[in-house]
Scaffold this motif. Sequence first.
Motif, short mmCIF file in Angstrom:
data_model
loop_
_atom_site.label_atom_id
_atom_site.label_comp_id
_atom_site.label_asym_id
_atom_site.label_seq_id
_atom_site.Cartn_x
_atom_site.Cartn_y
_atom_site.Cartn_z
N GLU A 58 0.86 -1.31 0.01
CA GLU A 58 0.00 0.06 -0.01
C GLU A 58 0.76 1.07 -0.08
O GLU A 58 0.54 2.31 -0.82
CB GLU A 58 -0.93 0.07 1.12
CG GLU A 58 -1.72 1.36 1.49
CD GLU A 58 -2.53 1.30 2.73
OE1 GLU A 58 -3.35 2.10 2.98
OE2 GLU A 58 -2.37 0.66 3.46
N THR A 59 1.93 1.39 0.72
CA THR A 59 2.79 2.47 0.79
C THR A 59 3.31 2.85 -0.29
O THR A 59 3.63 3.94 -0.89
CB THR A 59 3.85 2.10 1.88
OG1 THR A 59 3.11 1.86 3.16
CG2 THR A 59 4.58 3.24 2.16
N THR A 61 2.80 1.47 -3.53
CA THR A 61 1.71 1.77 -4.61
C THR A 61 0.98 2.94 -4.54
O THR A 61 0.72 3.79 -5.57
CB THR A 61 1.26 0.58 -5.16
OG1 THR A 61 0.28 -0.02 -3.97
CG2 THR A 61 2.26 -0.59 -5.38
N GLU A 62 0.38 3.33 -3.56
CA GLU A 62 -0.58 4.11 -3.41
C GLU A 62 -0.26 5.46 -2.69
O GLU A 62 -0.64 6.45 -3.12
CB GLU A 62 -1.82 3.57 -2.42
CG GLU A 62 -2.43 2.52 -3.02
CD GLU A 62 -3.67 1.74 -2.20
OE1 GLU A 62 -4.04 2.73 -1.55
OE2 GLU A 62 -3.95 0.77 -2.32
N TRP A 63 0.85 5.40 -2.03
CA TRP A 63 1.39 6.68 -1.26
C TRP A 63 2.58 7.34 -2.06
O TRP A 63 2.60 8.46 -2.19
CB TRP A 63 1.62 6.42 0.19
CG TRP A 63 0.66 6.08 0.89
CD1 TRP A 63 -0.75 5.88 0.44
CD2 TRP A 63 0.66 6.06 2.30
NE1 TRP A 63 -1.56 5.47 1.74
CE2 TRP A 63 -0.81 5.63 2.75
CE3 TRP A 63 1.65 6.33 3.39
CZ2 TRP A 63 -1.26 5.58 4.43
CZ3 TRP A 63 1.28 6.28 4.58
CH2 TRP A 63 0.11 5.94 4.96
N TYR A 64 3.47 6.43 -2.50
CA TYR A 64 4.58 7.04 -2.84
C TYR A 64 5.12 7.01 -4.32
O TYR A 64 6.01 7.14 -4.86
CB TYR A 64 6.01 6.47 -2.06
CG TYR A 64 6.01 7.14 -0.73
CD1 TYR A 64 6.02 8.21 -0.33
CD2 TYR A 64 6.03 6.05 0.35
CE1 TYR A 64 5.92 8.93 0.99
CE2 TYR A 64 5.92 6.67 1.76
CZ TYR A 64 5.72 7.78 2.09
OH TYR A 64 5.85 8.33 3.24
N ARG A 65 4.14 5.79 -4.92
CA ARG A 65 4.44 5.32 -6.32
C ARG A 65 5.82 5.05 -6.75
O ARG A 65 6.63 5.42 -7.42
CB ARG A 65 4.09 6.57 -7.24
CG ARG A 65 2.67 7.19 -7.03
CD ARG A 65 1.43 6.28 -7.64
NE ARG A 65 0.38 6.72 -7.62
CZ ARG A 65 -0.77 6.74 -6.88
NH1 ARG A 65 -0.30 6.42 -5.54
NH2 ARG A 65 -1.85 7.41 -7.00
N ASP A 128 1.64 11.22 7.79
CA ASP A 128 1.33 9.77 7.25
C ASP A 128 0.13 8.87 7.84
O ASP A 128 0.11 7.71 8.03
CB ASP A 128 2.52 8.80 6.82
CG ASP A 128 3.47 9.21 5.83
OD1 ASP A 128 3.17 10.28 5.18
OD2 ASP A 128 4.40 8.78 5.74
#
Length: 230
Positions: A58-59, A61-65, A128
Amino acid sequence: MHTPLHPQWLVCGRNLKLIEWLKGFGGDGIVLDIGCAGCWPERFLPGNCHYVGLDYPETATEWYRTAPDIFADAGRLPIATKSVDVALLLDVLEHLDSVDHAIEEIARILKPGGRLLIQVPFLYPLHDEPRDFTRLSRHGISNLLQRYGLVVEQCLAVGTPMETAGLLTNIAISKVAWDWVSRKSPLMPLILVIPFFVVIINLAAKVLSWLAYDNDFMPFSYQVSASKPH
């Protein structure tokens, strides 16, 4: 970020000791960066090190790409026992819902003589969210590592009391300004004077830090080097 105009200018330079530790690693061992995000430590490691970036799905792919080498949970590492020379846990520990599981796993995967580097905030705002769970003092960090057989070599308090006070004041002022803008408050014009206050607070905190006695009474973060005994 590198001028007193920035609310977090007092944080600048905090990674210098970490970089020194990273550059000092010898051999061609495996360095596992847990919660790697943008993988910045890789730039400072000797060229013969084998760097592996690991992050939570999640971190990353969704937050930091970002695209780590391995997707995994820090509490369930898909890594062989006694296979890693150095583990990095930089600005990650506070985001783990079980710090014990993570440290237990790191102790398992480290080779005898292997090292763990930790950077973790102490007096610092929530960030975060909602994945911000933990603040540990130096005593809490030492106790946590000792429970799993890791030995603290160095624990550095980052930020003098005046630097921490200045940093938190500037962050609080910036949050007020952001709320004025986001809510279209009639007080929005006052944000024009905020850079003036930020500069004054930054410079005053720096000067007062130079004049004060050194102490680790209220740091904004800790940097820890630990090892697994042979």
